[in-house]
Design a protein around this motif. Sequence first.
Motif, PDB file in Angstrom:
ATOM      1  N   THR A 169       9.162  -3.032  -9.265  1.00  0.00           N
ATOM      2  CA  THR A 169       9.575  -2.082 -10.300  1.00  0.00           C
ATOM      3  C   THR A 169       8.388  -1.384 -10.934  1.00  0.00           C
ATOM      4  N   THR A 170       7.171  -1.858 -10.654  1.00  0.00           N
ATOM      5  CA  THR A 170       5.963  -1.217 -11.163  1.00  0.00           C
ATOM      6  C   THR A 170       5.103  -0.785  -9.984  1.00  0.00           C
ATOM      7  N   GLY A 171       3.986  -0.125 -10.286  1.00  0.00           N
ATOM      8  CA  GLY A 171       3.039   0.248  -9.241  1.00  0.00           C
ATOM      9  C   GLY A 171       3.412   1.516  -8.502  1.00  0.00           C
ATOM     10  N   SER A 172       2.568   1.877  -7.545  1.00  0.00           N
ATOM     11  CA  SER A 172       2.769   3.109  -6.785  1.00  0.00           C
ATOM     12  C   SER A 172       2.398   2.872  -5.335  1.00  0.00           C
ATOM     13  N   ALA A 173       2.423   3.953  -4.547  1.00  0.00           N
ATOM     14  CA  ALA A 173       2.160   3.850  -3.108  1.00  0.00           C
ATOM     15  C   ALA A 173       0.756   3.365  -2.810  1.00  0.00           C
ATOM     16  N   ASN A 174      -0.147   3.464  -3.769  1.00  0.00           N
ATOM     17  CA  ASN A 174      -1.510   3.030  -3.519  1.00  0.00           C
ATOM     18  C   ASN A 174      -1.900   1.806  -4.327  1.00  0.00           C
ATOM     19  N   SER A 175      -0.900   1.088  -4.821  1.00  0.00           N
ATOM     20  CA  SER A 175      -1.165  -0.223  -5.391  1.00  0.00           C
ATOM     21  C   SER A 175      -1.642  -1.140  -4.266  1.00  0.00           C
ATOM     22  N   HIS A 176      -2.374  -2.165  -4.662  1.00  0.00           N
ATOM     23  CA  HIS A 176      -2.964  -3.030  -3.643  1.00  0.00           C
ATOM     24  C   HIS A 176      -1.905  -3.695  -2.780  1.00  0.00           C
ATOM     25  N   VAL A 177      -0.805  -4.105  -3.397  1.00  0.00           N
ATOM     26  CA  VAL A 177       0.242  -4.774  -2.632  1.00  0.00           C
ATOM     27  C   VAL A 177       0.854  -3.818  -1.614  1.00  0.00           C
ATOM     28  N   ALA A 178       0.957  -2.529  -1.960  1.00  0.00           N
ATOM     29  CA  ALA A 178       1.503  -1.546  -1.021  1.00  0.00           C
ATOM     30  C   ALA A 178       0.553  -1.321   0.148  1.00  0.00           C
ATOM     31  N   ILE A 179      -0.738  -1.289  -0.142  1.00  0.00           N
ATOM     32  CA  ILE A 179      -1.732  -1.097   0.918  1.00  0.00           C
ATOM     33  C   ILE A 179      -1.681  -2.256   1.915  1.00  0.00           C
ATOM     34  N   LEU A 180      -1.571  -3.470   1.397  1.00  0.00           N
ATOM     35  CA  LEU A 180      -1.501  -4.630   2.281  1.00  0.00           C
ATOM     36  C   LEU A 180      -0.178  -4.644   3.050  1.00  0.00           C
ATOM     37  N   ALA A 181       0.883  -4.212   2.402  1.00  0.00           N
ATOM     38  CA  ALA A 181       2.184  -4.157   3.080  1.00  0.00           C
ATOM     39  C   ALA A 181       2.130  -3.178   4.251  1.00  0.00           C
ATOM     40  N   ARG A 182       1.437  -2.058   4.064  1.00  0.00           N
ATOM     41  CA  ARG A 182       1.296  -1.103   5.167  1.00  0.00           C
ATOM     42  C   ARG A 182       0.524  -1.725   6.316  1.00  0.00           C
ATOM     43  N   ALA A 183      -0.488  -2.521   5.975  1.00  0.00           N
ATOM     44  CA  ALA A 183      -1.272  -3.172   7.026  1.00  0.00           C
ATOM     45  C   ALA A 183      -0.413  -4.129   7.842  1.00  0.00           C
ATOM     46  N   LEU A 184       0.590  -4.705   7.203  1.00  0.00           N
ATOM     47  CA  LEU A 184       1.463  -5.672   7.871  1.00  0.00           C
ATOM     48  C   LEU A 184       2.784  -5.065   8.313  1.00  0.00           C
ATOM     49  N   ALA A 185       2.908  -3.735   8.162  1.00  0.00           N
ATOM     50  CA  ALA A 185       4.116  -3.010   8.593  1.00  0.00           C
ATOM     51  C   ALA A 185       5.372  -3.558   7.915  1.00  0.00           C
ATOM     52  N   ILE A 186       5.266  -3.817   6.615  1.00  0.00           N
ATOM     53  CA  ILE A 186       6.410  -4.294   5.841  1.00  0.00           C
ATOM     54  C   ILE A 186       6.937  -3.139   4.998  1.00  0.00           C
ATOM     55  N   PRO A 187       8.164  -2.673   5.220  1.00  0.00           N
ATOM     56  CA  PRO A 187       8.713  -1.595   4.396  1.00  0.00           C
ATOM     57  C   PRO A 187       8.624  -1.965   2.913  1.00  0.00           C
ATOM     58  N   THR A 188       8.097  -1.041   2.116  1.00  0.00           N
ATOM     59  CA  THR A 188       7.838  -1.353   0.711  1.00  0.00           C
ATOM     60  C   THR A 188       8.141  -0.152  -0.176  1.00  0.00           C
ATOM     61  N   ILE A 189       8.737  -0.444  -1.328  1.00  0.00           N
ATOM     62  CA  ILE A 189       8.996   0.589  -2.327  1.00  0.00           C
ATOM     63  C   ILE A 189       8.419   0.120  -3.658  1.00  0.00           C
ATOM     64  N   MET A 190       7.704   1.006  -4.317  1.00  0.00           N
ATOM     65  CA  MET A 190       7.067   0.686  -5.590  1.00  0.00           C
ATOM     66  C   MET A 190       7.694   1.526  -6.708  1.00  0.00           C
ATOM     67  N   GLY A 191       7.498   1.071  -7.937  1.00  0.00           N
ATOM     68  CA  GLY A 191       7.876   1.867  -9.098  1.00  0.00           C
ATOM     69  C   GLY A 191       9.354   2.154  -9.231  1.00  0.00           C
ATOM     70  N   VAL A 192      10.230   1.219  -8.817  1.00  0.00           N
ATOM     71  CA  VAL A 192      11.676   1.419  -8.976  1.00  0.00           C
ATOM     72  C   VAL A 192      12.028   0.971 -10.392  1.00  0.00           C
TER      73      VAL A 192
END
Length: 756
Positions: free
Chosen positions: A355-378
């Motif tokens: 519910t917080t963060g954005s596309a360039n939050s650290h957790v999102a960056i790591l999720a991209r590295a692991l190919a895990i679909p991720t949505i931030m800031g909902v």
Amino acid sequence: MLHLLRQVVEEVNSTRDLQASLRTVVGRIRAGMNVQVCSVFLWDAHVNRYVLMATDGLSADAIGKVTLTQNEGLIALVGKREEPLNLSDATRHPNYHHVPGLGEEPFKSLLAVPIIHHRKVLGVMTIQRTEPGRFGDSEEAFMVTLSAQLAGVIAHAEATGALSGLNLMGGEQLDVRFAGVAGSQGVAIGKAHVLVPPSDLNSVRYRPARDIAAELALFENALTKVRSELTATRERLRSELRPEELALFNVYVGILEDRALGDAVVELIKKGEWAQSALATVMRRYIDHFESIEDDYLRERAADMRDLGRRVLSHLQASVPDVAIPDHAILVGEEISPTVFGDLAAGRIAAIVCTTGSANSHVAILARALAIPTIMGVQELPWQGLQGEELVVDGYRGHVYYRLSAEKRQYFESICKEEAEREADLESLTDVASETSDGVAISLMVNTGLQTDVVRSQNKGADGVGLFRTEVPFMMRDRFPSEDEQAKIYRAQLEAFAPLPVTMRMLDVGGDKSLDYFPIVEDNPFLGWRGIRVMLDHPELFMVQIRAMLRASLNLNNLKVMLPMVTSVSEVEEALAIIHRAVLELNEEGVAVNLPEVGVMVEVPSAVYLVKEFATQIDFISVGSNDLTQYLLAVDRNNPRVANIYDSLHPAVLKALKMVIDAANEGGIPVSLCGELAGDPLGAVTLVGLGYRHLSMSSSNLLRVKSVLRQIDSGWAHTIASGLLHLDDPKVVRSTLRLALRKAGIPLTDLGILPS
């Protein structure tokens, strides 16, 4: 007026039901402002009409029945204009619309204000009097202030209502959608597993009690344990503290023994609420009350209540057994720590929703590295009510879906199937050369941080590591790793990719990357103590890390060292002095290491203008487009409120990227780009057109980027990119790119764009 505002907002925040909240609002306002009518109309997108949701002064029978179109009456006019309307005699206005049975015939003066949340009109709030005459400026200012305060409450209440599957008119609602920011592409269907932060009163939400007697027992047991802890602590410290200091413990125990607090919690539990949210509701009331008091001493007591509440809550939470994260779960929470990736095996997480963060939050960056679909800031997602519920995560558009219709489910299932087929097709490109259709070689490297990244990267045919985030291993620990521990981690990376180069970034903490054991508390962390500033202020940390890197590179010689957040030449000179000293020390100790290539990251505006000066000091330049975009656009990349402004294809960013590559070429120094822009096929095409030949990205994006680049001509890309530099809007930049690529015959699915 201020007291009334505080009273209304406090009472509304303490209610769980939208109707109850609005009843409180209209009743309080009518009495407090001495008006004859107060009403609230909310916009229901499912019927495309404004619905009368609450009124005090008009016909109660009309609630939920009277509706207005977006072009009907003064309510619609206020919503369309998005500004207040203050009328001496509303019946004389050309947009006045009489609604039979509503009972507003006697009323003349009208003040209507829009309720707006994140640019979205949620509804309109009105007050009316029988006598004609405009409302005063103070009254209008109050209503505008109140509507702004209530907008977030109403938005959250609507979202919670949507979770139950009902729209404002009471009909069944399917395909409930919550919007956020796309953090990592992909689509996932699975059941939610909610991650709740421990002992946080604000994060606890209402949940019905399954067993009221059991909840009452849990609460009383928690009170007893906290009282015992406080008494034991007081006795243990009796010889060390003065009597007035020991008295604080007596005050705490006295508060817990005061039945006013306990009875209030018990009353909520008996009404069917579980103990945790009952406690949180009562404690938040006390905290808000003390914080509103003008007396400094009494206002400070809010901290005492917060501390006591957390102590009791921690015992209540300890009584609830931990639920293991099931396979293929969709992790949902306010803020999910990147350490969760270290606790789970690959493939365990289906998707992530924050519910917080954005596309360039650290957790999102790591999720991209692991190919895990991720949505931030909902932000409006009522996340705590989702445990075990089936969700669909659309990581392309940034949407979370709940209560899918059969048609929507079929659509997303087909997307998942197509994704798997496309991924299988891309695997055939693993050993194919990374070059444009006219034979221009483009080095595609990967960004890593986790050990699991190594296998994934090698399976994609990466040309090396353009960015190894050394802070990730630091974040996985509860202390600084030793030199030996770091050396083992770095050696594993260097050996895995040898003889290909591995570019390791020196520890980059601060901003959105924090270490629990090395907290950095600042009002503006992104403009504060971070990156190279921390390391130069703590040369002991710098020395341990660079020694570990050098030792790890022994006989491999594929290490490259990168300095983060550099803003001046003097910082480079200081860092180089430490690196040279480390090489000299190790050689004297009999460890025959060589001086590695050293580069700087261009990620702040000042560095853009210093590339030529840097070129005389270092061996390479690497552009960090994530932070460069953030600083050029003055957008906190973790703030969902301004996430729509953050765009690495913004014309200002493109012009800066062009300046960097031109200056680097003139200075005869290699330049690469390791931001997330490189992993976006649209961005990769633009970068190649601007002249970049070394791109580093998440491994999950590498083959898709390679596929697109192999379909384009470098000269064509140069022409397209040159044209983009003359555009003035990032949306136009993206649409121009998409149109050009579509004309070039490249399917939209190759670009990560889903069909409508």
